[in-house]
Motif scaffolding. Structure first.
Motif, short mmCIF file in Angstrom:
data_model
loop_
_atom_site.label_atom_id
_atom_site.label_comp_id
_atom_site.label_asym_id
_atom_site.label_seq_id
_atom_site.Cartn_x
_atom_site.Cartn_y
_atom_site.Cartn_z
N GLY A 174 0.80 -1.22 0.00
CA GLY A 174 0.00 0.00 0.00
C GLY A 174 0.83 1.26 0.00
O GLY A 174 0.48 2.26 0.63
N TYR A 446 -1.61 5.81 -6.53
CA TYR A 446 -2.69 6.58 -5.91
C TYR A 446 -2.90 6.30 -4.43
O TYR A 446 -3.42 7.15 -3.71
N VAL A 447 -2.55 5.10 -3.99
CA VAL A 447 -2.90 4.69 -2.63
C VAL A 447 -2.33 5.70 -1.61
O VAL A 447 -1.28 6.29 -1.85
N LEU A 448 -3.03 5.90 -0.55
CA LEU A 448 -2.78 6.86 0.54
C LEU A 448 -3.27 8.27 0.23
O LEU A 448 -3.26 9.14 1.10
N ARG A 449 -3.73 8.49 -1.01
CA ARG A 449 -4.40 9.76 -1.35
C ARG A 449 -3.57 11.01 -1.06
O ARG A 449 -4.10 12.03 -0.66
N ASP A 450 -2.27 10.93 -1.26
CA ASP A 450 -1.45 12.13 -1.10
C ASP A 450 -0.53 12.37 -2.29
O ASP A 450 0.32 13.25 -2.23
N LEU B 14 -5.69 -1.71 2.18
CA LEU B 14 -4.76 -0.62 1.89
C LEU B 14 -5.45 0.72 1.68
O LEU B 14 -4.92 1.76 2.02
N ASP B 15 -6.62 0.68 1.08
CA ASP B 15 -7.29 1.95 0.75
C ASP B 15 -8.34 2.30 1.80
O ASP B 15 -9.21 3.12 1.54
N ASP B 18 -8.15 5.88 2.84
CA ASP B 18 -8.50 6.70 1.68
C ASP B 18 -10.02 6.79 1.52
O ASP B 18 -10.57 7.85 1.23
N LYS B 142 -6.46 -0.07 -10.39
CA LYS B 142 -5.14 -0.51 -9.93
C LYS B 142 -5.30 -1.90 -9.32
O LYS B 142 -5.67 -2.05 -8.19
N HIS B 199 -10.28 7.39 -5.12
CA HIS B 199 -9.12 8.06 -5.73
C HIS B 199 -9.56 8.95 -6.89
O HIS B 199 -8.76 9.28 -7.75
N VAL B 205 -5.09 15.03 -5.80
CA VAL B 205 -4.45 13.76 -5.43
C VAL B 205 -5.15 12.56 -6.06
O VAL B 205 -4.87 11.42 -5.68
#
Lengths: 744, 226
Positions: A174, A446-450, B14-15, B18, B142, B199, B205
């Motif tokens: 992730g 994209y993961v972690l949205r930063d 993982l998301d 998010d 993804k 996302h 972002v």
């Protein structure tokens, strides 16, 4: 039925049987190193101690050949942001009053050659644990990959495996992969380079140390069970040259489990948040041995370890194997006795195995027992700090003069506009310049949205703490430049990485590096290495940025033939407002296109010379640090719609990428010298577009930076006035088709 | 009080954070749910986020299906609670038989991360009422295992009942049958998507802002139902 435990070589044995012949040479130790171990102990080492010294004194762990040179990095001004630097698991840089970031690059070259998927995957895993051990949440990775000629059979085997390994591990963990590079050159046939970088973010007060302090504190090993994988990885793989025995070394490569690393990460972060950790160290190269000896040495106390408490994958493992295994996804925490139950419960909740394996003592010694028998009794600093240091002989290679005299500026050039057009298409399609999406589309960005910017942008840009603060990261190298002149080549890598950070609008503040070269026992290679270190140190002094950490990879050679010396430099920048970042692609029809910086006739070491003539010779482009800094200043202040660094492939590559990013063409006028303008790789330049060209010109004038207004954004073709035009469809086909055609 | 959307964390999710941010951006309250708890904490809707639950060992989503929280999720879905599975969450929904079909290894055999154009096929689900029928939206995909597969009869039924929610356009990233990117159950409360709307909530972002409408839709749906 009970099975008698196998006989082990105890400390008592070592005293009783002092003349036992020991296989030190097979473990990679020189005769004088073995003598030194006996001297340190006052007796012969036990089998366990011998394997511990062999891995701790290996090139990989002890930096014995590089240390005398790397001191130059330690001597650089630290600046006021650096909270931890060289010698720690990773450098730490303050980015605000409350937050810091930590970052480091590391190589995993040799394992990736032997087993590309696992070698690359565990390269990512290892650097992520380094970042975690500093107290940080890992938030992004990058990778710098180099392979042999695209036609070499090894390249076909290695590229898909390495890319899948980097992606497989990082994606499952992730972590967004926000950039990096891929390059191909025959010098890497048989010696691919896999360098990975990780970035983490931490509250400043959460910074951790790898110290076993506090007598009575408990030593907890947690994460994966210990198996036979990776035994001798650092001494066998990373500290010797490959002969033809590649596959036979496979057991020395570790096997990764990113799911385990993910739960270990979450458990570790929860321990930090609850304030349960006194000291912490990841288990990487040299495994448990490195973790216990380094934490014990750093704590200045002693440690007692009950080695048979270590959870094993195979019950038949011998104690020296447990000590030297490089099984992945393991961490060592030093915990106060009253916190032990909470740590064990917390790990259990995450499904992580955790075991008390030892205790911090006041003995000043590292004592290890195996089923009640003492197998190790040493002063920990003799393992971790007192390894041999070599000032190896250096010699500038005699062949360098002839190489530098063979200049690419003297090569035949295209004589017609049609030929110029054809060469541009060949250069932008070359594997070193082409669109790397085949690789980067296999990575989650994209993961972690930063993620504000990621590949194909010049740098990765991450939002920190909800923004607008951000950090930019770039990782760059060029082995051809360094082959022609390692001092300048290293500076060019630093200059490019700093420029890539600066084009986003960020300010470069810190440096990490992976220095990949051949055997340190070759005086020519050692000279290259010394020049590389000197180049980076001088460059950092000019840019006023510290080196906060990094890694050296020696023995990248096959037989007597080393790779092109390849310093890969990572630069971290701070962006005060990520919403105002500058992207690389042309943004609006009608914007003016400007070329910032000075273009010289610098074609040696260029992609054009390689593509058109398969030529490598001459002197690499010059570095002008004052001009680089002027460029950084303009990029930070001027009103820009886009900014793109010029490097490999020169303006030809930069124009192609700026046009294709958003499907907007451009018309440029390059006056006379169109060929040099397109293919020169002069440093210190950027291609920008802007609705306010006068303001950019004023900013350049104020900074003393050359600035040329060369054209305008618009249309559906790249037009070089008076020479040729290429429709964007044709340009895109050339630029994007290469890697899919090669690797599927 | 804003509506509460539960976001399940499996080991290997993982998301999850998010999605919680996306729920907040849409005006809802995000509530973390733990895989090992048999407690939905009073939420009005549930998201199973992307990731590699339990390492995706055995088969994607196959182990997560047996997590204690999933017993409650399946029961709540049966009562009509809106449930959205994204990526790995979609795989979990298929493994749990809340949605038909399966997600297989991508046709190209590679993991694929890209900004993907989609066409909105159904706005009759709890999660898509705020979208325009036929609209082109963009969200990232993804994944390595996103090739939607079902037998012809199931595919025909999904099409016939308007249960294909979104479809890949301008290129199919994984070889999904009939370009299917997302489907819903018969009641329209359970939706599985391979693309990631979380996302696509903030262009700074993410790939676009198109995904925010999904989270806004469910907040409207649960307020309407209350």
């Amino acid at each position: 039925m009970t099975v008698a435990p196998p006989t082990v070589d105890t400390v008592a044995n070592a005293v009783d049987d002092p003349d036992l012949e020991q296989p030190y040479a097979e473990l990679g130790l020189a005769p004088d190193e073995y003598a030194r171990i006996r001297e340190a102990l006052g007796r012969r080492p036990t089998e366990c101690e011998l394997s511990m010294y062999s891995i701790m004194w290996s090139e990989h762990c002890s930096y014995k050949s590089s240390r005398v040179h790397l001191r130059q990095f330690g001597d650089l001004p630290k600046g006021d942001r650096m909270l931890a630097g060289i010698g720690e698991n990773a450098g730490v840089v303050a980015v605000s009053d409350t937050l810091a970031v930590t970052f480091k690059a590391e190589s995993h070259n040799h394992p990736s050659y032997v087993e590309p998927y696992q070698g690359a995957a565990t390269g990512v895993g290892g650097i992520v644990r380094d970042i975690l051990a500093m107290g940080a949440r890992p938030v992004a990775v990058m990778d710098s990959l180099r392979f042999g000629d695209v036609d070499h059979p090894d390249t076909r085997r290695l590229v898909p495996g390495v890319v899948a390994g980097v992606g497989g591990y990082g994606n499952c963990l992730g972590l967004p992969n926000v950039g990096g590079e891929i390059a191909f050159d025959p010098s890497y046939n048989g010696n691919p380079l896999v360098n990975a970088l990780c970035l983490g973010v931490l509250p400043r007060e959460r910074l951790q140390t790898a110290k076993a302090s506090g007598v009575g504190n408990q030593v907890i090993l947690y994460g994966a069970r210990t198996g036979r994988d990776g035994i001798g990885g650092v001494s066998v793989l990373a500290s010797a040259t490959f002969s033809d025995g590649g596959p036979a070394k496979r057991p020395a490569v570790q096997v990764g489990d990113p799911f385990q690393e993910k739960i270990v990460t979450e458990a570790t972060l929860e321990m930090y948040d609850r304030g349960l950790v006194v000291g912490i160290q990841d288990l990487g190269g040299a495994g448990f041995t490195c973790a216990i000896s380094e934490t014990a040495a750093a704590g200045g106390l002693g440690m007692h370890v009950t080695l048979d408490a270590v959870p094993l994958r195979e019950a038949s493992m011998e104690p020296w194997e447990v000590l030297s295994s490089e099984s992945q996804e393991r961490m060592l925490a030093i915990v106060a006795p009253e916190s032990v139950e909470e740590v064990l419960a917390l790990c259990h909740r995450w499904g992580v195995i955790a075991t008390v394996v030892g205790e911090v003592t006041g003995s000043g010694r590292l004592e290890v027992d195996w089923h009640g028998e003492r197998v190790v009794d040493v002063v920990p600093a003799t393992l971790a700090e007192d390894g041999p240091v070599y000032d190896r002989p250096l010699a500038r290679p005699a062949s360098l003069d002839a190489l530098q005299a063979d200049r690419a500026e003297d090569l035949p050039r295209p004589t017609s506009s049609a030929a110029l057009r054809a060469e541009l298409l060949r250069v932008v399609a070359s594997p070193n310049v082409c669109d790397p999406s085949w690789v980067t589309d296999q990575y989650d960005r994209y993961v972690l949205r930063d993620t504000v910017l990621a590949q194909p942008e010049d740098a990765g840009l991450l939002r920190i703490d909800g923004g607008p603060l951000g950090v930019a990261l770039a990782l760059d190298g060029n082995g051809r430049y360094a082959a022609l002149d390692p001092y300048v080549g290293a500076q060019l890598a630093l200059a490019e990485a700093a420029r890539n950070v600066a084009v986003t609008g960020a300010e470069p503040v810190a440096v990490t590096d992976c220095l990949n070269v051949g055997s340190p026992e070759d005086p020519g290679v050692m000279w290259q290495f010394a020049e590389i270190v000197r180049g980076i140190a001088d460059g950092c002094r000019a840019l006023e940025v510290p080196v906060t950490g990094g890694n050296v990879s020696f023995y990248n050679q096959t037989g007597d033939v080393p790779i092109n010396p390849t310093p890969v430099v990572g630069v971290l920048g701070i962006h005060s407002d990520v919403t105002a970042r500058t992207p690389m692609g042309f943004a609006r029809a009608g914007d003016a296109v400007l070329l910032l910086g000075t273009t010289r006739e610098e074609l040696s070491g260029s992609e054009w010379a390689w593509v058109a003539h398969r030529h490598l010779g001459g002197l690499p482009p010059a570095v002008d640090w004052a001009a680089e800094r002027a460029l950084h200043a303009v990029l930070a202040q001027a009103p820009l719609a886009s900014a793109h660094d010029l490097s490999t492939g020169g303006l030809a590559s930069a124009l192609t990428e700026a046009c294709l990013r958003n499907g907007l063409g451009a018309t440029v006028t390059l006056d006379d010298g169109t060929f040099v303008a397109l293919f020169s790789e002069s440093a210190g330049r950027a291609l920008v577009s802007t609705p306010s060209p006068e303001a950019v010109e004023d900013a350049c004038a104020a900074a003393g930076l050359a600035c040329l207004r060369i054209g305008e954004v618009g249309g559906t073709a790249l037009v070089v006035a008076g020479a040729f035009e290429i429709g964007l469809t044709e340009l895109a086909a050339a630029h994007t088709g290469t890697l899919p055609a090669l690797f599927g | 009080m804003p509506s509460a959307v539960g976001v399940v964390t499996f080991p290997g999710s993982l998301d999850d954070r998010d999605v919680m941010q996306a729920v907040s951006l849409a005006g809802g309250t995000a509530v973390p749910l733990w895989h090992g708890d048999s407690d939905l904490r009073g939420v009005d809707a549930i998201v199973l986020p992307g990731g590699f639950s339990y390492g995706d060992y055995l088969r994607c989503g196959a182990i997560a299906r047996f997590a204690p929280v999933m017993v409650e999720v399946v029961a709540a879905a049966g009562r009509g609670m809106p449930v959205l599975g994204i990526c790995n969450g979609f795989q979990v929904l298929c493994e749990s038989h809340l949605l038909p079909g399966a997600l297989l290894r991508n046709a190209g055999l590679h993991y694929v991360c890209r900004d993907q154009a989609l066409r909105v096929e159904s706005t009759a689900t709890a999660w898509t009422t705020g979208l325009e029928p036929g609209a082109r939206i963009v969200a990232p995909v993804k994944h390595g295992e996103g090739r939607y597969t079902a037998d012809t009869e199931t595919l025909d039924r999904l099409e016939g009942e308007g249960r294909v929610v979104v479809r890949y356009v301008e290129g199919n990233p994984n070889g999904s049958l009939r370009d299917i990117a997302g489907i819903t159950n018969e009641a329209g409360n359970v939706v599985g998507l391979m693309p990631h709307p979380e996302h696509a909530c903030d262009p700074l972002v993410g790939a676009s802002a198109d995904g925010l409408a999904l989270f806004a839709s469910v907040l409207t749906a649960v307020v309407g139902a209350a």
